[in-house]
Design a protein around this motif. Sequence first.
Motif, mmCIF file in Angstrom:
data_model
loop_
_atom_site.group_PDB
_atom_site.id
_atom_site.type_symbol
_atom_site.label_atom_id
_atom_site.label_comp_id
_atom_site.label_asym_id
_atom_site.label_seq_id
_atom_site.Cartn_x
_atom_site.Cartn_y
_atom_site.Cartn_z
ATOM 1 N N MET A 1 -16.962 -3.874 -4.953
ATOM 2 C CA MET A 1 -16.086 -3.722 -3.918
ATOM 3 C C MET A 1 -16.648 -3.937 -2.646
ATOM 4 N N ASN A 2 -17.792 -3.596 -2.480
ATOM 5 C CA ASN A 2 -18.778 -3.477 -1.202
ATOM 6 C C ASN A 2 -18.621 -4.958 -0.598
ATOM 7 N N GLN A 3 -18.946 -5.958 -1.317
ATOM 8 C CA GLN A 3 -18.613 -7.199 -0.965
ATOM 9 C C GLN A 3 -17.600 -7.891 -0.686
ATOM 10 N N TRP A 4 -16.423 -7.234 -0.688
ATOM 11 C CA TRP A 4 -15.054 -7.766 -0.739
ATOM 12 C C TRP A 4 -14.399 -6.959 0.590
ATOM 13 N N GLU A 5 -13.777 -8.010 1.341
ATOM 14 C CA GLU A 5 -12.843 -7.493 2.511
ATOM 15 C C GLU A 5 -11.304 -7.581 2.109
ATOM 16 N N VAL A 6 -10.620 -6.499 2.389
ATOM 17 C CA VAL A 6 -9.328 -6.403 2.130
ATOM 18 C C VAL A 6 -8.470 -6.934 3.244
ATOM 19 N N VAL A 7 -7.529 -7.507 3.216
ATOM 20 C CA VAL A 7 -6.702 -8.231 4.515
ATOM 21 C C VAL A 7 -5.159 -7.928 3.940
ATOM 22 N N ILE A 8 -4.654 -7.343 4.996
ATOM 23 C CA ILE A 8 -3.170 -6.674 4.577
ATOM 24 C C ILE A 8 -2.304 -6.861 6.145
ATOM 25 N N GLY A 9 -1.334 -7.438 5.779
ATOM 26 C CA GLY A 9 -0.217 -7.371 6.574
ATOM 27 C C GLY A 9 1.096 -6.858 6.122
ATOM 28 N N ILE A 10 1.709 -6.347 6.976
ATOM 29 C CA ILE A 10 3.061 -5.728 6.503
ATOM 30 C C ILE A 10 4.270 -6.130 7.366
ATOM 31 N N GLU A 11 5.213 -6.457 6.376
ATOM 32 C CA GLU A 11 6.757 -6.764 6.890
ATOM 33 C C GLU A 11 7.480 -5.621 6.795
ATOM 34 N N THR A 12 8.222 -5.256 7.571
ATOM 35 C CA THR A 12 9.143 -3.972 7.505
ATOM 36 C C THR A 12 10.388 -4.438 7.605
#
Length: 498
Positions: free
Chosen positions: A1-12
């Motif tokens: 998990m430490n070598q991965w980056e999470v990318v999140i965008g949200i549509e509301t």
Amino acid sequence: MNQWEVVIGIETHAQLATVSKIFSGAATAFGAQPNTQACAVDLALPGVLPVLNRKAVECAIRFGLAIDAEVAKRSVFARKNYFYPDLPKGYQISQMDLPVVVGGTITLQVGHGDKAYEKVVRLTRAHLEEDAGKSIHGYFAEKYVEDDYVEGPSSDHTGIDLNRAGTPLLEIVSEPDMRSSDEAVAYAKTLHALVRWIGICDGNMQEGSFRCDANVSVRPKGQAEFGTRREIKNLNSFRFLKEAIDYEVQWQINEIEEGRNIQQATVLFDPDSGETRMMRSKEDAHDYRYFPDPDLLPLAISADWIARVKNELPELPQQMRERFSNDLGLSAYDATTLTASQEMAQYFESTVALAGAVNAKLCANWVMVDLAARLNKEGKELGESPVSAAHLAGLVQRIADNTISNNIAKKVFDALWHGEGATADEVIERQGLKQITDSGAIAVLVDEVLTANAASVAEFRAGKEKAFNALVGQVMKAAKGKANPQQVNDLLRQKLAG
């Protein structure tokens, strides 16, 4: 998990607070019998034309101003073409190339204590559109059995309710700036508070007034290119938003580490299993064949209209947070918590106005901890609290001037909650709860406890700090909880050192 980056965008999707739909005069009230609030325009009967709801446009302007975005002087409605049973026209009226709101930012506080930090999330756009209807699977179907009309349960029928069709929505699209589920939840909560604060949405997530779609992808840390995203649809609680993102992130990491590719897709979250599952492959914009709606003229918003709406805006949460921090000395976490809703902010300000700004931190603690806990325990809203701001201010003043201790204050609060006194002073007087601050009287109690607890005294002098706490407890017991705790501590230490 430490070598991965999470990318999140949200549509509301925020349902706008209008009494009628965005292109028709049909009602938007929740809970009506199916298909009783769908008029000819909503049903797309031949020959009908849409007419834009001015109040919906004004809601969009308010939002744009609140996030310091550009409110477009000219925007265009488009037809988003797709086929689904609850979409009577075969297309949705939305906005694509020229939305009504462009840009803007949302500032949020993530976490609390030493690990708290501020995050600014950029918004791409916010555009007006109409909602679709609703498919109801496994509903109580009307069936005919041997020519007799009966009504009964049916798991193999789907009903279509078009009451929501045409309900005005503001779709708010963030940039992919969030890097954890905690940031995503903080963003959603901050946005939820804002749309309620400025009066454009009631924010009722159970009724579908505020729904989030989370676009989630992962990439190796240090990689600039985004990974393939999957969109989790229609998350209607902050808890589900966090659980869905956490599951999806781990699922994507596992897939990639096992050598499989991520397919762009739309997925649903199952709260019972805690898992996401694929619903369909994800479409791109060109798949919807957007084109300008020929039945609607471009939307023109004058500078005068924007100026009028701006003058009508209340003090915004971010501005109030800064004021609470600068003028009252509250931490960023406290200021954020107290501005989570306009009701809480107003309650806190009323309490401070009566108790004095010097007691702001004490007021904040009582609002955020004791009052909030009691409301939560009894399932009440702040407006239903039996303890008014005036009640709480009186209680805080008596703590501040040492009339009562913080522990005794809890008893007074409980009495006020149950209506056992009109004011804190009345409860204190009636129940004899006034704190003992006479140092001579406290000294007598301390001497008696030291004499009766020689073993604890010896343990303390041998270096056992717990023995001191035991002695404090004995003094407070002898004083029936009414001795000033700080004076008890000070006198005990003086006498033990002697």
